[in-house]
Design an enzyme around this catalytic site. Structure first.
Site, PDB file in Angstrom:
ATOM      1  N   GLU A   1     -17.303  11.050  -0.334  1.00  0.00           N
ATOM      2  CA  GLU A   1     -16.650  11.062  -1.653  1.00  0.00           C
ATOM      3  C   GLU A   1     -17.339  10.076  -2.598  1.00  0.00           C
ATOM      4  O   GLU A   1     -17.515  10.345  -3.784  1.00  0.00           O
ATOM      5  CB  GLU A   1     -15.165  10.713  -1.511  1.00  0.00           C
ATOM      6  CG  GLU A   1     -14.343  11.847  -0.912  1.00  0.00           C
ATOM      7  CD  GLU A   1     -12.860  11.732  -1.257  1.00  0.00           C
ATOM      8  OE1 GLU A   1     -12.319  10.619  -1.114  1.00  0.00           O
ATOM      9  OE2 GLU A   1     -12.259  12.735  -1.682  1.00  0.00           O
TER      10      GLU A   1
ATOM     11  N   ASP B   1      -2.180   2.245   8.013  1.00  0.00           N
ATOM     12  CA  ASP B   1      -3.429   2.008   8.742  1.00  0.00           C
ATOM     13  C   ASP B   1      -3.268   1.053   9.915  1.00  0.00           C
ATOM     14  O   ASP B   1      -4.058   1.085  10.867  1.00  0.00           O
ATOM     15  CB  ASP B   1      -4.503   1.443   7.797  1.00  0.00           C
ATOM     16  CG  ASP B   1      -4.964   2.471   6.772  1.00  0.00           C
ATOM     17  OD1 ASP B   1      -4.501   3.621   6.846  1.00  0.00           O
ATOM     18  OD2 ASP B   1      -5.779   2.105   5.912  1.00  0.00           O
TER      19      ASP B   1
ATOM     20  N   LYS C   1      -7.383  18.799  -4.940  1.00  0.00           N
ATOM     21  CA  LYS C   1      -7.495  17.353  -4.758  1.00  0.00           C
ATOM     22  C   LYS C   1      -6.660  16.604  -5.807  1.00  0.00           C
ATOM     23  O   LYS C   1      -5.943  15.653  -5.491  1.00  0.00           O
ATOM     24  CB  LYS C   1      -8.962  16.941  -4.874  1.00  0.00           C
ATOM     25  CG  LYS C   1      -9.236  15.461  -4.739  1.00  0.00           C
ATOM     26  CD  LYS C   1      -9.303  15.026  -3.295  1.00  0.00           C
ATOM     27  CE  LYS C   1      -9.607  13.543  -3.164  1.00  0.00           C
ATOM     28  NZ  LYS C   1      -9.574  13.125  -1.765  1.00  0.00           N
TER      29      LYS C   1
ATOM     30  N   GLY D   1       0.851  -1.190   0.000  1.00  0.00           N
ATOM     31  CA  GLY D   1       0.000   0.000   0.000  1.00  0.00           C
ATOM     32  C   GLY D   1       0.883   1.234   0.000  1.00  0.00           C
ATOM     33  O   GLY D   1       2.071   1.169  -0.333  1.00  0.00           O
TER      34      GLY D   1
END
Lengths: 402, 402
Positions: A171, A298, A376, A13
């Protein structure tokens, strides 16, 4: 000549990829062997997944072959699934073998947090991988086709529930408002027949965001036909829809669960002490009690001293951690114990609302609409630049900034 | 001035559309009122539907807005569903009203023939409308997405059964062999994981075709990975697949039923004498015993004296019938009883096998491969030319002939 130490990185990741990439640049060929293990032979942009999930961006735009991005002279890539970590034996059990390590980096990412609500695992979708978002995209489209292909019309085929109005949920809802009109056209269905319902247990959408930004976002989305049910806990997900705590049932064949994450289940299985599947690490990103085991992304909890709460599980934090982590492992490999503590430098947060709309905070400045949407895309491209330089930005970037 | 007689045409398939079109050219504005009733506001090419069903052609290429093709000065189009025909009262019951007629043309098309095999209606798909083929297309793609989106892999998700190896079944299988490799790529699935199984109860595929052509077709399709099970009756269709008469079960989440057709159920409901839902008409296409009711296309049975069997329910026959039918109605409207008998002039038959492959007979000549595929497209375009002239060929035709 002594054997080179092996740095074993689990998961490709944001954290794992960037750690591998930085280490390959900072370590000499003879310093260490770097091995990167990942379930798939591709890396993907987790923060973009709401787009292919809705069908507004092809999933191939969010992924890249790992070996096309890393320096394969310095990093050995292994496609395999991590089953368990055996710290006592300094080895990792993989689906098709096992591998010893000298230094271990755990970047196994997250799993959806169900909060023990019945039916979530069985009946709800989660935005968590290329495979899962392709499934969601096709499920949504299939419901349109089913509606029109059936002699008896079922309104629940055209009711789409997004559980959780946090960052990902909002989103995703934003992308849905872009995609649904296209599907209505493709399947000869009036837009008014389709419901998009955003359900949030907390007292506000986008908790943590400035109220002015939240209001802006909700207004935009409501104008595009989103129904919000805030302060509305879900009691159960069934094959027919959701049951609210109030007792009300909303029928739907599509429930997408976005209420947050927990750490990889491999950690609990391996005997680490975890909080919601995540390990609270030392400031150097090391697991307490283990000299040679680090956690990133995470799976790691680090307390933000400014707020006395954990940093959010974001790509931004994972990428910043990789810098600290690479330095610390380099130090250890070179025989130093002078490790650096992680320091976050949160540059801002932008949530897209679909199309040219977004909201965000950059520094202390609030952004709305087109400037936020442009920012963004700049953030999305910045990561590609860090990972693979300009060529990767050109290949996979979002170049239509305005 | 006496009231203009009303010609009511039910159904805008090949027969209904061409009859309406020819009548609008042959009758003066004051001769008659022409009303065309159809369930949808669009006409579609039934003979092309195997392509959008597989996903190799967009369904919009097979359909056109009825009012964009007919002469709306002379034909009144009504979007409604036919519920029942009341011949005694010379009127037709529609879903949202009723309408009287002086002359009635029944062109309501066909429904899938299940032969009473259990489970077909509940669990199998049929290639019969734009709505149904969109459903099939998306169902197939959804099974690829489900396979990869599920933690546990189900091989039946990737097993596609086509029941019936007649004309439609073979043409659909041919398109599947083109589409499946694309889906494998889109969903990261090896082609070898996917099964396409063609099951036929008769002793040969493509019954009625020359054995040399049948062998050619089967060889082509087998090379592309199709498994044939000829002489293999299906006993039952279940939600898990098919049960063969032999007792064997083949697991599959996708069964497409192409074993032939029966006439519209409206005919039986309206008290007509039918054979498999079709009406055996007089040579003038009139229903025996009814001076003012005509049948065209799949709803009509006419015996071919050359073979002593009914003409097949094809577009070619329906289009040729429209010529006879328009002349006969024109004669009646003008007070003549000098009606013409239908004479078929079968020019040939071509079955596509996907891509550049096809087989066929034109006159007494057998065609294989590219020439047959080119001829197929010529046939497809010829109808568009008859219906809407060159502009419609340009708009909706298959122009990449070679």
């Amino acid at each position: 000549m002594s054997k080179k130490p092996r740095i074993l990185i689990l998961g490709a990741g944001y954290g794992g990829m960037m750690t591998a990439s930085r280490l390959s640049k900072q370590l000499g060929y003879n310093d260490a062997e770097i091995v990167l293990v990942n379930k798939h032979d591709y890396h993907y942009q987790t923060t973009w997944l709401h787009e292919p999930a809705a069908g507004t961006l092809h999933h191939d735009r969010t992924r890249m072959r790992i070996e096309s991005v890393i320096d394969t002279n310095k990093i050995k890539f292994l496609k395999d699934v991590v089953v368990e970590i055996k710290t006592a034996e300094k080895k990792v059990i993989l689906e098709s073998g096992e591998m010893e390590y000298d230094y271990l980096v755990i970047g196994l990412g997250s799993e959806p947090e169900t909060f023990g609500i019945p039916g979530v695992e069985e009946h709800a979708f989660a935005i968590r991988s290329v495979n899962s978002v392709r499934h969601i995209r096709e499920h949504i489209e299939y419901k349109f086709a089913s509606y029109n292909g059936s002699d008896v019309k079922h309104d629940e085929d055209l009711t789409f529930i997004v559980a959780g109005a946090g960052f990902t949920g909002i989103e995703f809802v934003g992308e849905l408002t872009e995609r649904i009109p296209e599907l209505c056209k493709e399947y000869d269905i009036a837009r008014e027949k389709v419901r998009i319902i955003s359900i949030e247990a907390a007292t506000t959408a986008l908790p943590g965001f400035d109220p002015e930004l939240v209001e802006y976002a909700m207004n935009i989305l409501e104008k595009r036909g989103v129904e919000f049910k805030i302060n509305t806990p879900i009691k159960e997900v069934t094959k027919d829809g959701v049951l609210l705590a109030s007792g009300e049932e909303i029928k739907s064949k599509t429930v997408v669960w976005t209420t947050g994450i927990r750490g990889s289940s491999v950690l609990e299985k391996s005997g680490f002490e975890t909080m919601r599947g995540r390990i609270q690490v030392e400031p150097e990103l090391r697991v307490p009690g283990f000299e040679d085991v680090f956690v990133i992304g995470d799976c790691a909890i680090i307390i933000d001293e400014a707020t006395n709460r954990p940093f959010p599980p974001t790509a931004q934090i994972a990428i910043q951690q990789s810098s600290t982590l690479a330095k610390n492992i380099k130090a250890l490999v070179h025989g130093s114990n002078n490790l650096e503590a992680f320091k976050a430098d949160i540059k801002g947060t932008v949530a897209s609302l679909g199309g040219k709309e977004a909201i965000g905070v950059v520094g202390s400045k609030k952004l709305f609409g087109t400037p936020a949407a442009a920012m963004k895309k700049v953030i999305d491209n910045r990561y590609l630049f860090l990972l693979g330089g300009l060529p990767l930005v050109v290949k996979k970037g979002k170049l239509n900034i305005f």
